[in-house]
Design a protein around this motif. Structure first.
Motif, short mmCIF file in Angstrom:
data_model
loop_
_atom_site.label_atom_id
_atom_site.label_comp_id
_atom_site.label_asym_id
_atom_site.label_seq_id
_atom_site.Cartn_x
_atom_site.Cartn_y
_atom_site.Cartn_z
N GLY A 72 0.85 -1.18 0.00
CA GLY A 72 0.00 0.00 0.00
C GLY A 72 0.88 1.23 0.00
N HIS A 73 0.25 2.42 0.10
CA HIS A 73 1.04 3.65 0.23
C HIS A 73 0.51 4.49 1.38
N HIS A 74 1.40 5.33 1.89
CA HIS A 74 1.07 6.10 3.09
C HIS A 74 0.20 7.32 2.78
N HIS A 75 -0.63 7.66 3.78
CA HIS A 75 -1.40 8.90 3.76
C HIS A 75 -1.21 9.56 5.12
N LEU A 76 -1.04 10.87 5.10
CA LEU A 76 -0.87 11.62 6.34
C LEU A 76 -2.09 12.49 6.57
N LYS A 98 -2.90 14.05 2.92
CA LYS A 98 -1.81 14.03 1.95
C LYS A 98 -1.51 12.60 1.52
N HIS A 99 -1.41 12.40 0.22
CA HIS A 99 -1.10 11.09 -0.35
C HIS A 99 0.39 11.01 -0.68
N PHE A 100 0.97 9.86 -0.44
CA PHE A 100 2.35 9.63 -0.83
C PHE A 100 2.36 8.47 -1.83
N SER A 126 -5.68 1.79 -4.78
CA SER A 126 -6.73 2.72 -5.22
C SER A 126 -7.08 3.72 -4.12
N HIS A 127 -6.18 3.88 -3.12
CA HIS A 127 -6.34 4.88 -2.05
C HIS A 127 -7.43 4.53 -1.04
N VAL A 128 -7.91 3.30 -1.06
CA VAL A 128 -8.93 2.87 -0.11
C VAL A 128 -8.23 2.24 1.11
#
Ligand SMILES: [Cu+2]
Length: 144
Positions: A72-76, A98-100, A126-128
């Motif tokens: 996955g990817h990090h979100h702050l 914020k999306h990384f 998909s940012h979920v």
């Protein structure tokens, strides 16, 4: 007697079936995965701009758009949290979310002086958010 056009009828059918097309698929989180701040803890005081390092264990990082198991990817989240509903859909993109998506594991942040809350949330390709959600503890920092 009321008659519906074929399009209207299929829309009604979709509504009656619970409109599955509107639900976002959530990815199951692997057991023992954890998201955490590496270099910050609750109650810290910092000077702006400051560095934030994103920790992840039990999973890997992949850029947004790349569907690969157990990544996955990090979100702050800055001065906000995600509601139960928001945890089931793609994370918003604005000053507080914020999306990384490039797969970054740290950032430099500039915030006005005062108290701020920070939280990391891992999102899938998909940012979920995952199910159950993979989130760091919510921390409060003071910017000097
Ligand atoms: Cu994202």
């Amino acid at each position: 007697m009321t008659t519906y056009s074929p399009v209207r009828r299929s829309l009604l059918l979709a509504l009656m079936l619970g409109a599955p097309a509107m639900a976002f698929a959530q990815t199951a989180a692997p057991p023992n995965a954890a998201v955490y701040f590496i270099n910050l803890k609750d109650g810290d005081a910092v000077s702006s701009p400051f560095k934030i390092q994103f920790g992840l264990s039990g999973m890997g990082i992949a850029p947004a758009g790349v569907e690969k198991p157990n990544t996955g990817h990090h979100h702050l989240l800055i001065d906000t949290t995600l509601s139960a509903e928001e945890l089931k859909q793609p994370i918003a993109t604005d000053d507080k979310h914020k999306h990384f998506g490039g797969g970054q594991t740290e950032t430099m942040l500039t915030l006005p002086p005062g108290k701020h809350t920070l939280q990391l949330v891992l999102g899938d390709w998909s940012h979920v958010p995952f199910n159950p959600p993979l989130m760091s503890p919510l921390i409060t920092i003071t910017v000097k």
